[in-house]
Design a protein around this motif. Structure first.
Motif, PDB file in Angstrom:
ATOM      1  N   MET A   1       0.901  -1.258   0.000  1.00 22.97           N
ATOM      2  CA  MET A   1       0.003   0.062  -0.029  1.00 22.97           C
ATOM      3  C   MET A   1       0.865   1.346   0.096  1.00 22.97           C
ATOM      4  N   MET A   2       2.201   1.103  -0.278  1.00 26.45           N
ATOM      5  CA  MET A   2       2.914   2.279  -0.080  1.00 26.45           C
ATOM      6  C   MET A   2       2.883   3.074  -1.729  1.00 26.45           C
ATOM      7  N   ALA A   3       2.840   4.567  -1.450  1.00 23.24           N
ATOM      8  CA  ALA A   3       2.564   5.198  -2.737  1.00 23.24           C
ATOM      9  C   ALA A   3       3.713   4.839  -3.764  1.00 23.24           C
ATOM     10  N   SER A   4       4.842   4.556  -3.283  1.00 20.55           N
ATOM     11  CA  SER A   4       5.820   4.666  -4.503  1.00 20.55           C
ATOM     12  C   SER A   4       6.912   3.608  -3.930  1.00 20.55           C
ATOM     13  N   PRO A   5       7.852   3.192  -4.841  1.00 24.18           N
ATOM     14  CA  PRO A   5       8.704   2.380  -4.359  1.00 24.18           C
ATOM     15  C   PRO A   5       9.889   2.999  -3.473  1.00 24.18           C
ATOM     16  N   GLU A   6       9.903   4.037  -3.285  1.00 24.81           N
ATOM     17  CA  GLU A   6      10.938   5.028  -2.857  1.00 24.81           C
ATOM     18  C   GLU A   6      10.695   5.267  -1.186  1.00 24.81           C
ATOM     19  N   GLN A  34       7.029   9.123   4.985  1.00 26.78           N
ATOM     20  CA  GLN A  34       5.686   9.820   4.671  1.00 26.78           C
ATOM     21  C   GLN A  34       6.116  10.791   3.344  1.00 26.78           C
ATOM     22  N   THR A  35       7.423  11.355   3.630  1.00 24.18           N
ATOM     23  CA  THR A  35       7.806  12.452   2.909  1.00 24.18           C
ATOM     24  C   THR A  35       7.879  11.846   1.272  1.00 24.18           C
ATOM     25  N   ALA A  36       8.242  10.512   1.400  1.00 30.40           N
ATOM     26  CA  ALA A  36       8.612   9.892   0.080  1.00 30.40           C
ATOM     27  C   ALA A  36       7.223   9.317  -0.468  1.00 30.40           C
ATOM     28  N   GLY A  37       6.017   9.712   0.319  1.00 30.15           N
ATOM     29  CA  GLY A  37       4.905   9.471  -0.487  1.00 30.15           C
ATOM     30  C   GLY A  37       3.984   8.814   0.455  1.00 30.15           C
ATOM     31  N   GLY A  38       4.500   7.908   1.406  1.00 31.41           N
ATOM     32  CA  GLY A  38       3.737   7.475   2.420  1.00 31.41           C
ATOM     33  C   GLY A  38       2.659   6.262   1.911  1.00 31.41           C
ATOM     34  N   ASP A  39       1.699   6.099   2.724  1.00 33.38           N
ATOM     35  CA  ASP A  39       0.472   5.217   2.269  1.00 33.38           C
ATOM     36  C   ASP A  39      -0.169   5.796   1.138  1.00 33.38           C
ATOM     37  N   ILE A  40      -0.510   4.872   0.109  1.00 38.93           N
ATOM     38  CA  ILE A  40      -1.404   5.405  -1.008  1.00 38.93           C
ATOM     39  C   ILE A  40      -2.762   5.803  -0.482  1.00 38.93           C
ATOM     40  N   ARG A  41      -3.098   5.280   0.680  1.00 37.63           N
ATOM     41  CA  ARG A  41      -4.591   5.967   1.107  1.00 37.63           C
ATOM     42  C   ARG A  41      -4.641   7.115   1.865  1.00 37.63           C
TER      43      ARG A  41
END
Length: 166
Positions: A1-6, A34-41
């Motif tokens: 559920m991570m927003a990005s692989p980073e 969180q700064t790298a995108g965090g949870d997509i939700r």
């Protein structure tokens, strides 16, 4: 559920680079994730559970930190605040332990350090001032009481309810 692989690499790097205690490193990792995108939700909750590496069979002793933010618009920032408060209360408790051993100066140093960690909390300086007053060190207690009472008169009401130690 991570927003990005980073997200995971950012968390790992932040954890490794942080110089704080374990809880601080965990919070740094959460912030970086969180700064790298965090949870997509999006954001809603955050938690830290730290237990001793050696079990005593008594979970209440083995649990070193158990903090949870269940539903908050900025859960990581709130968790970071709670970690700071937890540290302050640990110092306050350490001060109480010192008092129990009649190590007064160590106790007062621990109370003062706790108050510096959480200056927004009136309870910590209140008990510090009560301890000073109980030791007949009124010249040190009175300025603390004055500041507390002006910020919140309820502290004066609480002080009146305390019984004097005989």
């Amino acid at each position: 559920m991570m927003a990005s692989p980073e997200v995971w690499p950012a968390m790992a790097a932040a954890y490794r680079q942080a110089t704080e205690d374990f809880a601080g490193r965990l919070v740094s990792a959460l912030e970086a994730g969180q700064t790298a995108g965090g949870d997509i939700r999006g954001q809603q909750s955050a938690a830290i559970l730290i237990v001793s590496g050696t079990s005593t069979g008594r979970p209440w002793v083995d649990t070193l930190m158990d903090l949870r933010v269940e539903d908050h618009p900025a859960p990581i920032a709130e968790l970071k605040r709670l970690v700071q408060i937890h540290r302050a209360y640990q110092l306050m408790n350490q001060g109480d332990e010192y008092l129990g051993k009649e190590e007064t100066e160590n106790a007062l140093e621990a109370y003062a350090a706790a108050a510096r960690l959480a200056p927004e909390m009136g309870e910590i300086p209140f008990w510090h001032a009560v301890t000073l007053a109980d030791m007949s060190r009124l010249e040190e207690a009175l300025p603390i009481f004055k500041e507390l009472f002006s910020a919140n008169p309820n502290w004066a009401r609480l002080l009146q309810r305390l019984r004097r130690r005989e």
